[in-house]
Every structure is written in C-alpha cells, then in structure tokens.
Motif scaffolding. Sequence first.
Motif, short mmCIF file in Angstrom:
data_model
loop_
_atom_site.label_atom_id
_atom_site.label_comp_id
_atom_site.label_asym_id
_atom_site.label_seq_id
_atom_site.Cartn_x
_atom_site.Cartn_y
_atom_site.Cartn_z
N THR A 87 0.86 -1.18 0.00
CA THR A 87 0.00 0.00 0.00
C THR A 87 0.89 1.23 0.00
O THR A 87 1.74 1.38 0.87
CB THR A 87 -0.93 0.02 1.24
OG1 THR A 87 -1.72 -1.17 1.23
CG2 THR A 87 -1.83 1.24 1.21
N VAL A 89 0.89 5.13 0.43
CA VAL A 89 0.08 6.19 1.02
C VAL A 89 0.78 7.52 0.74
O VAL A 89 1.96 7.67 1.05
CB VAL A 89 -0.09 5.99 2.54
CG1 VAL A 89 -0.95 7.10 3.14
CG2 VAL A 89 -0.67 4.62 2.84
N GLU A 91 0.38 11.69 1.40
CA GLU A 91 -0.37 12.72 2.12
C GLU A 91 0.17 14.09 1.71
O GLU A 91 1.35 14.38 1.87
CB GLU A 91 -0.22 12.55 3.63
CG GLU A 91 -0.97 13.59 4.42
CD GLU A 91 -0.81 13.43 5.92
OE1 GLU A 91 -1.39 14.25 6.65
OE2 GLU A 91 -0.09 12.52 6.36
N THR A 120 -7.06 2.05 -6.21
CA THR A 120 -6.79 3.33 -5.58
C THR A 120 -8.08 3.85 -4.96
O THR A 120 -9.17 3.51 -5.42
CB THR A 120 -6.20 4.35 -6.58
OG1 THR A 120 -5.95 5.57 -5.90
CG2 THR A 120 -7.12 4.59 -7.75
N THR A 178 -5.15 12.75 1.96
CA THR A 178 -4.35 11.54 1.84
C THR A 178 -4.96 10.67 0.75
O THR A 178 -6.17 10.55 0.64
CB THR A 178 -4.37 10.76 3.18
OG1 THR A 178 -3.83 11.60 4.20
CG2 THR A 178 -3.55 9.49 3.09
N LYS A 180 -4.45 6.71 -1.28
CA LYS A 180 -3.86 5.39 -1.14
C LYS A 180 -4.02 4.61 -2.43
O LYS A 180 -5.02 4.74 -3.12
CB LYS A 180 -4.56 4.60 -0.03
CG LYS A 180 -4.30 5.09 1.35
CD LYS A 180 -4.99 4.18 2.36
CE LYS A 180 -4.77 4.69 3.77
NZ LYS A 180 -5.41 3.81 4.76
N ASN A 182 -3.01 0.42 -3.74
CA ASN A 182 -2.37 -0.81 -3.34
C ASN A 182 -2.37 -1.81 -4.49
O ASN A 182 -3.12 -1.66 -5.45
CB ASN A 182 -2.99 -1.40 -2.06
CG ASN A 182 -4.44 -1.76 -2.21
OD1 ASN A 182 -4.81 -2.51 -3.09
ND2 ASN A 182 -5.26 -1.20 -1.34
#
Length: 188
Positions: A87, A89, A91, A120, A178, A180, A182
């Motif tokens: 994952t 991440v 921000e 996503t 944020t 993400k 993966n």
Amino acid sequence: MKRLSIVGIGAIALMATVSFTGHIPGVAQIWNSGSAVAQNAAQGQVQLRLEAEQQVTTQDQQGKQVKQWRPLKGEVTVQPGDVLRYTLVGENTGDRPVKNLTLNQPIPQGMVYVLKSATTDVNQNSKITYSIDGGSNFVENPTVRVTLPNGNVEVQPAPASAYTHIRLHLPVVNAKTTVKANYQVQVR
C-alpha cells in the motif's frame, strides 16, 4: 524449498517528504530499481509511505477458510507462493493542491504482479498504468506479440510475469488530503 527474505519490511514502510525532484533517496536501493517513486514539478509537499502485508489463511468458528492481511514488520521470511499486498500512502501536507502527481512503483525482484489487483481510493480521474519494459513505457493493458504454432503472430495480454512497474497518475491531490493505492504480488 527456495526462501526469500525481506529485511526490515517494516522499516521499508518508507516515510519520506518529497519536494518532487524526481527521486527519493533509498527507494532505488530498496527495490533495486532506478525508477523514481514520485515525479512532479516542485509543487507542494507530499509525504509517502510504503506498507506491506502478507495474506494469511485462517479458519473461522465454522471451519471455513478466511483470508486476512497481516502487517509485515521487522525481518520477515516469505515462501514461494505467498501473496503480499503493498500500500502506497501519499499525504499532501501542504496548503496548496499538488497537480499531476505521478507515483511509480517497481514490482520487487523475485515477485510477480497479481493481475487486476491494483486499486486506488482516489477519484475517477486517477489512472493506473503498467510497464512491461522496465519502466520505459506505461499503458493500461500491456500486450505482447506471440507467434502461434502455425506461424501467425497474435497480440495477447501480457502475462503477469512480464509486469515490471505500476504507475498511478493523480491529476490533483488537494491540500491536507491523503490518497492510497495498493497492489498485490506473489513470491516466485
């Protein structure tokens, strides 16, 4: 049985503040790749973190097999066939949106991308593309030319083993937000 050791995958849970010069120190050494993880023209400030989890199978109270994700921390040994989920991440800690953020992630050596596992959580304007040539070119659906036994050449979807990189393009990452993404890989 062949074993692959991932040293300090928890430490690899990369935390870097990027000013988008095109390279994050240490990422190339971690993944043994020359690709940058983030590319952008010096806008804003984005912190990136890479997390890893291993898929484990347990039994519930009724005896049914249940697949769960266990975070990888410290020195970890994985076996061929094990499935890992990475994952990424990002921000945006700045006060302004970051535009046209591109995140490149190489498929680690000794692993094979699990087809259609990249996702996503950002809006529909984001785009996930893939490379099968070491990160030089990216497309949504990589293909290869295959010569059939009769001599004819046919274009077919690239096999999972051909994938070398995943790219996430985000048109805008708003201030103080944020995002993400993966994807999964399987240990060879």
